[in-house]
Design a protein around this motif. Structure first.
Motif, PDB file in Angstrom:
ATOM      1  N   SER A 442       0.833  -1.208   0.000  1.00  0.00           N
ATOM      2  CA  SER A 442       0.000   0.000   0.000  1.00  0.00           C
ATOM      3  C   SER A 442       0.865   1.255   0.000  1.00  0.00           C
ATOM      4  O   SER A 442       1.682   1.441   0.904  1.00  0.00           O
ATOM      5  CB  SER A 442      -0.920   0.025   1.226  1.00  0.00           C
ATOM      6  OG  SER A 442      -1.879  -1.007   1.161  1.00  0.00           O
ATOM      7  N   PRO A 443       0.707   2.130  -0.998  1.00  0.00           N
ATOM      8  CA  PRO A 443       1.484   3.380  -1.031  1.00  0.00           C
ATOM      9  C   PRO A 443       0.952   4.392  -0.028  1.00  0.00           C
ATOM     10  O   PRO A 443      -0.089   4.178   0.607  1.00  0.00           O
ATOM     11  CB  PRO A 443       1.296   3.869  -2.469  1.00  0.00           C
ATOM     12  CG  PRO A 443      -0.005   3.280  -2.901  1.00  0.00           C
ATOM     13  CD  PRO A 443      -0.142   1.967  -2.187  1.00  0.00           C
ATOM     14  N   THR A 444       1.670   5.499   0.107  1.00  0.00           N
ATOM     15  CA  THR A 444       1.212   6.581   0.974  1.00  0.00           C
ATOM     16  C   THR A 444       1.605   7.916   0.370  1.00  0.00           C
ATOM     17  O   THR A 444       2.648   8.038  -0.271  1.00  0.00           O
ATOM     18  CB  THR A 444       1.795   6.455   2.399  1.00  0.00           C
ATOM     19  OG1 THR A 444       1.283   7.524   3.214  1.00  0.00           O
ATOM     20  CG2 THR A 444       3.313   6.508   2.405  1.00  0.00           C
ATOM     21  N   SER A 445       0.761   8.903   0.553  1.00  0.00           N
ATOM     22  CA  SER A 445       1.004  10.250   0.036  1.00  0.00           C
ATOM     23  C   SER A 445       1.649  11.106   1.115  1.00  0.00           C
ATOM     24  O   SER A 445       1.339  10.958   2.302  1.00  0.00           O
ATOM     25  CB  SER A 445      -0.321  10.886  -0.399  1.00  0.00           C
ATOM     26  OG  SER A 445      -0.172  12.286  -0.572  1.00  0.00           O
ATOM     27  N   PRO A 446       2.535  12.042   0.730  1.00  0.00           N
ATOM     28  CA  PRO A 446       3.136  12.929   1.732  1.00  0.00           C
ATOM     29  C   PRO A 446       2.119  13.849   2.395  1.00  0.00           C
ATOM     30  O   PRO A 446       2.399  14.432   3.436  1.00  0.00           O
ATOM     31  CB  PRO A 446       4.174  13.721   0.928  1.00  0.00           C
ATOM     32  CG  PRO A 446       3.690  13.664  -0.471  1.00  0.00           C
ATOM     33  CD  PRO A 446       3.042  12.328  -0.616  1.00  0.00           C
ATOM     34  N   PHE A 517       9.537   7.967  18.130  1.00  0.00           N
ATOM     35  CA  PHE A 517       9.730   9.132  17.253  1.00  0.00           C
ATOM     36  C   PHE A 517      11.163   9.165  16.727  1.00  0.00           C
ATOM     37  O   PHE A 517      11.402   9.460  15.545  1.00  0.00           O
ATOM     38  CB  PHE A 517       9.433  10.429  18.017  1.00  0.00           C
ATOM     39  CG  PHE A 517       7.977  10.804  18.063  1.00  0.00           C
ATOM     40  CD1 PHE A 517       7.240  10.953  16.894  1.00  0.00           C
ATOM     41  CD2 PHE A 517       7.342  11.027  19.279  1.00  0.00           C
ATOM     42  CE1 PHE A 517       5.895  11.314  16.930  1.00  0.00           C
ATOM     43  CE2 PHE A 517       6.000  11.381  19.334  1.00  0.00           C
ATOM     44  CZ  PHE A 517       5.273  11.525  18.159  1.00  0.00           C
ATOM     45  N   ALA A 518      12.127   8.868  17.601  1.00  0.00           N
ATOM     46  CA  ALA A 518      13.533   8.867  17.186  1.00  0.00           C
ATOM     47  C   ALA A 518      13.793   7.782  16.146  1.00  0.00           C
ATOM     48  O   ALA A 518      14.582   7.974  15.207  1.00  0.00           O
ATOM     49  CB  ALA A 518      14.436   8.666  18.404  1.00  0.00           C
ATOM     50  N   ARG A 519      13.118   6.644  16.309  1.00  0.00           N
ATOM     51  CA  ARG A 519      13.274   5.568  15.326  1.00  0.00           C
ATOM     52  C   ARG A 519      12.765   6.016  13.955  1.00  0.00           C
ATOM     53  O   ARG A 519      13.350   5.693  12.919  1.00  0.00           O
ATOM     54  CB  ARG A 519      12.515   4.320  15.777  1.00  0.00           C
ATOM     55  CG  ARG A 519      12.854   3.084  14.944  1.00  0.00           C
ATOM     56  CD  ARG A 519      11.854   1.957  15.116  1.00  0.00           C
ATOM     57  NE  ARG A 519      11.477   1.695  16.492  1.00  0.00           N
ATOM     58  CZ  ARG A 519      10.519   0.828  16.834  1.00  0.00           C
ATOM     59  NH1 ARG A 519       9.858   0.160  15.897  1.00  0.00           N
ATOM     60  NH2 ARG A 519      10.211   0.646  18.099  1.00  0.00           N
ATOM     61  N   ALA A 520      11.675   6.780  13.950  1.00  0.00           N
ATOM     62  CA  ALA A 520      11.142   7.291  12.683  1.00  0.00           C
ATOM     63  C   ALA A 520      12.176   8.149  11.965  1.00  0.00           C
ATOM     64  O   ALA A 520      12.390   8.019  10.752  1.00  0.00           O
ATOM     65  CB  ALA A 520       9.866   8.094  12.935  1.00  0.00           C
ATOM     66  N   GLU A 521      12.840   9.035  12.703  1.00  0.00           N
ATOM     67  CA  GLU A 521      13.845   9.899  12.083  1.00  0.00           C
ATOM     68  C   GLU A 521      15.059   9.102  11.630  1.00  0.00           C
ATOM     69  O   GLU A 521      15.664   9.397  10.594  1.00  0.00           O
ATOM     70  CB  GLU A 521      14.253  11.002  13.059  1.00  0.00           C
ATOM     71  CG  GLU A 521      13.173  12.045  13.272  1.00  0.00           C
ATOM     72  CD  GLU A 521      12.644  12.598  11.958  1.00  0.00           C
ATOM     73  OE1 GLU A 521      13.469  13.072  11.140  1.00  0.00           O
ATOM     74  OE2 GLU A 521      11.422  12.533  11.726  1.00  0.00           O
ATOM     75  N   MET A 522      15.427   8.090  12.401  1.00  0.00           N
ATOM     76  CA  MET A 522      16.548   7.234  12.020  1.00  0.00           C
ATOM     77  C   MET A 522      16.267   6.538  10.689  1.00  0.00           C
ATOM     78  O   MET A 522      17.117   6.492   9.788  1.00  0.00           O
ATOM     79  CB  MET A 522      16.803   6.192  13.111  1.00  0.00           C
ATOM     80  CG  MET A 522      17.865   5.153  12.756  1.00  0.00           C
ATOM     81  SD  MET A 522      19.537   5.813  12.760  1.00  0.00           S
ATOM     82  CE  MET A 522      19.806   5.937  14.540  1.00  0.00           C
ATOM     83  N   GLY A 527      17.445   4.557   6.550  1.00  0.00           N
ATOM     84  CA  GLY A 527      16.782   3.389   5.991  1.00  0.00           C
ATOM     85  C   GLY A 527      16.506   2.307   7.016  1.00  0.00           C
ATOM     86  O   GLY A 527      16.908   2.380   8.183  1.00  0.00           O
ATOM     87  N   MET A 528      15.816   1.255   6.569  1.00  0.00           N
ATOM     88  CA  MET A 528      15.393   0.181   7.461  1.00  0.00           C
ATOM     89  C   MET A 528      16.570  -0.613   8.019  1.00  0.00           C
ATOM     90  O   MET A 528      16.493  -1.172   9.116  1.00  0.00           O
ATOM     91  CB  MET A 528      14.432  -0.756   6.728  1.00  0.00           C
ATOM     92  CG  MET A 528      13.089  -0.140   6.368  1.00  0.00           C
ATOM     93  SD  MET A 528      12.171   0.491   7.798  1.00  0.00           S
ATOM     94  CE  MET A 528      11.974  -0.989   8.786  1.00  0.00           C
ATOM     95  N   ALA A 529      17.664  -0.672   7.272  1.00  0.00           N
ATOM     96  CA  ALA A 529      18.820  -1.437   7.747  1.00  0.00           C
ATOM     97  C   ALA A 529      19.373  -0.874   9.051  1.00  0.00           C
ATOM     98  O   ALA A 529      20.017  -1.594   9.820  1.00  0.00           O
ATOM     99  CB  ALA A 529      19.912  -1.450   6.679  1.00  0.00           C
ATOM    100  N   GLU A 565       9.832   5.476   4.397  1.00  0.00           N
ATOM    101  CA  GLU A 565       8.956   6.600   4.727  1.00  0.00           C
ATOM    102  C   GLU A 565       7.630   6.110   5.297  1.00  0.00           C
ATOM    103  O   GLU A 565       7.103   6.683   6.257  1.00  0.00           O
ATOM    104  CB  GLU A 565       8.726   7.470   3.494  1.00  0.00           C
ATOM    105  CG  GLU A 565       7.845   8.688   3.734  1.00  0.00           C
ATOM    106  CD  GLU A 565       8.394   9.642   4.789  1.00  0.00           C
ATOM    107  OE1 GLU A 565       7.587  10.378   5.390  1.00  0.00           O
ATOM    108  OE2 GLU A 565       9.628   9.642   5.020  1.00  0.00           O
ATOM    109  N   GLY A 566       7.073   5.057   4.711  1.00  0.00           N
ATOM    110  CA  GLY A 566       5.834   4.508   5.242  1.00  0.00           C
ATOM    111  C   GLY A 566       6.005   4.004   6.665  1.00  0.00           C
ATOM    112  O   GLY A 566       5.144   4.221   7.531  1.00  0.00           O
TER     113      GLY A 566
END
Length: 647
Positions: A442-446, A517-522, A527-529, A565-566
């Protein structure tokens, strides 16, 4: 193994001319030809009684360089193919890896050696032909054929230096919104011009960057050629004392149908223009006042030319204003421009009451990035839920009791496949699976801010799409549990049973919220890695890590398969989630909570508090020595608990 595959393997590690009979059959419209196979790696597979070969390094004796841009009407995606001018067929092309080409800029960048045929040829009539190059203004030259310069100078429409032979090239541009493809109609602009005129031209395609290019070196910057019809509103060209306004009306730059490398064409090219079948223009590149090398030198003296830039070299004599009296184009007229080796560019003047197609095209342009879109190549696999595309699938008998599955952060609908298969849920139930926005397919829009509330509305969209009004069961994992509970609270009566696998705290503790929240910025920056090791280790039990490496691998694959980003947006949704009152769930809804004894996200003590809040309407199952990814870590335990609860 077949005789053909044995012969292929015999080609490995050596250069050998070999034409597999099955390959000739599949390429019948372009055969016969031979493939010179060097250091070839081949795999054989059987698919619908045909064979497919994957070739790592191939040099084809037949050239697939009549490059055409087209829209694949099945997927809606742009592709590049080879256009057979005689057969009117398109052979799809790919990078040598098999990845589809989708624009000519890629072709120029990688070169012919890194492009191979992919799939079977098909009739060009079944595709929408696109212009070979779009998105940039076209560089143009005026009065570059001596006889045309004379006819234009004497027409009364020349607002330039009014000499038969210009001392310097007359340079102008055509706006990119004027570009259309072969076969598209030219909008007549009845309120803008009454003097629409044609100009058949040869378009030079630049192949490498160039600044202050010398004449001697200019041709090394030429990739190839295409056809341009430099349509013109003559009175606008005259009245504005320059060419841009009269040259740039929407649809006034037909281009194509193909672009071909210079190495595949004659050095001298002939351009001819027919209007309604009547020959109007006929000249060659030998007739140019300013040669192509001189034009490139001039163009690059103060600006850098880019690969894919198109330079229209000027039109020969025979345009409408050169006739006595002038003859302008009218609705229904057909203009066909032909160039040696490039085929024919054909366009019709549209009816006066026709709409301007560029308006809709421009309205559909968006510079907002849709993330996580490349996985769903075929958009028909996505379903419009709440006016946005989500991956959704239905399994089982729609007449039986419905179960809706909601996965967690870093998961997808595939998380539930082992559970569904282990107890054969699709036999007794109607199953509805989907990927949360930004997850899985599923895509997501900004523009979409994800939240527990937005996910909840998407669940309601699934219910409405599937026409589920009551009596549904929801199976949810991790963050999905908050979505499920919120749905049960906001849509009472639709849910009869809740199965919550590892519900997290609601709300998260402040420290956990800040960490998420910090994980989101990381993830956004690295990236996921950057997070997979920590998340997978924290989410699985010591026993799982020691003795069930397949489960750990499944967790890692699920995480690494996410769009960064998702995933980041979903992290923010979880971190910012408001507290939910589990005790307010409707009394008719029964709940099963499943967690692991080593689940650090949803520890047994937390789940016991949820059970107490539900006031006797819930039961708890704790899986021994299991972490947070319950289905992966203990499929048997989860299956047994779910199966007993659903009976």
């Amino acid at each position: 193994m077949t005789e053909e595959s044995d012969a292929i393997r015999g080609c490995m590690q050596q250069s050998h001319a070999y034409t597999p009979p099955w390959f000739l059959r599949s390429m019948s419209s372009v055969a016969p030809f031979k493939a010179n196979i060097t250091e070839m790696i081949a795999w054989e597979t059987h698919l619908n009684t045909d064979y497919i070969i994957c070739i790592q390094s191939t040099s084809w004796s037949m050239s697939f360089t009549n490059y055409i841009a087209y829209e694949d009407l099945k997927s809606g995606r742009n592709r590049i193919g080879h256009y057979d001018l005689s057969e009117k067929t398109i052979q799809p092309l790919s990078f040598i890896s098999g990845t589809h080409l989708d624009n000519l800029y890629q072709v120029i960048e990688v070169g012919e050696a890194n492009i191979i045929p992919s799939g079977s040829p098909f009739s060009a009539s079944s595709a929408k032909i696109l212009p070979p190059f779009t998105g940039r203004d076209v560089l143009c030259v005026g009065k570059n054929y001596a006889e045309h310069a004379k006819e234009f100078n004497s027409s009364g429409f020349d607002s330039s230096d009014k000499v038969d032979t210009p001392s310097h090239p007359v340079i102008f541009t055509k706006r990119f919104t004027s570009i259309i493809g072969d076969g598209e109609e030219i909008f007549p602009h009845p309120e803008f011009t009454q003097t629409a005129d044609y100009e058949g031209e040869i378009g030079v395609v630049i192949g490498k960057p160039g600044f202050r290019v010398s004449e001697d070196d200019a041709m090394s910057h030429v990739w190839g050629y295409t056809i341009v019809n430099d349509m013109t509103a003559r009175e606008r060209q005259r009245d504005h004392k320059q060419f841009y306004i009269g040259k740039s009306p929407d649809t006034f730059c037909p281009m194509g149908p193909i672009a071909v490398p210079a190495s595949k064409l004659d050095k001298v090219l002939c351009v001819q223009t027919h209007v309604n079948g009547e020959l109007r223009q006929n000249a060659t590149t030998d007739d140019l006042i300013f040669s192509i090398p001189y034009l490139i030198k001039t163009m690059s003296e103060g600006q850098t030319l880019m690969p894919g830039d198109v330079l229209a070299t000027g039109t020969p004599a025979g345009v409408g204003i050169g006739r006595k009296p002038p003859v302008y184009l009218r609705p229904g007229d057909t203009i066909a421009v032909s160039v040696t080796g490039l085929g024919t560019l054909t366009n019709r003047i549209a009816d006066l009451n026709s709409p301007n197609p560029i308006v809709k095209r421009v309205q559909n342009i968006s510079h907002l990035p849709q993330t996580n879109t490349t996985k769903s190549v075929d958009t028909s696999m996505l379903t419009q839920i709440n006016n946005k595309p989500l991956f959704y699938k239905h399994l089982g008998d729609s007449k039986k009791s419905p179960i809706v599955f909601i996965h967690g952060l870093g998961g997808s609908s595939e998380f539930y496949t082992p559970l569904i298969d282990s107890i054969d849920l699709k036999t007794a139930h109607s199953l509805h699976l989907f990927d949360l926005e930004g997850h899985g397919l599923s895509p997501t829009s900004p523009l979409n801010r994800l939240s527990i509330e937005s996910f909840t509305e998407d669940v309601n969209g699934i219910f409405e799409s599937a026409n589920i009004t009551s009596g549904a069961s929801i199976i949810a994992h991790s963050m999905g549990c908050l979505v499920a509970v919120n749905f049960a609270l906001t849509h009472p009566g639709k849910v009869s049973k809740l199965i919550l696998l590892g519900p997290p705290p609601s709300p998260l503790l402040e420290a956990d919220s800040n960490a998420t929240f910090a994980r989101a910025e990381m993830v956004r920056t690295k990236g996921m890695a950057a997070v997979v090791d920590v998340v997978a280790a924290a989410g699985t039990s010591a026993t799982t890590k020691a003795s069930n490496q397949l489960a750990v691998a499944a967790v890692r694959m699920s995480l690494l398969g996410q769009d960064p980003e998702g995933y980041a947006k979903a992290c923010a949704a979880l971190a910012g989630a408001k507290g939910l009152d589990f005790g307010a769930i409707q009394a008719t809804t029964t709940t099963l909570i499943v967690t692991g004894s080593e689940d650090e996200v949803s520890p047994p003590q937390l789940c016991e508090e949820f059970v107490k809040a539900l006031k006797g309407k819930a039961s708890l199952e704790v899986l021994h020595k299991i972490g947070h990814w319950h289905v992966f870590e203990d499929l048997q335990g989860v299956s047994s608990a779910v199966n007993d609860f659903l009976r």
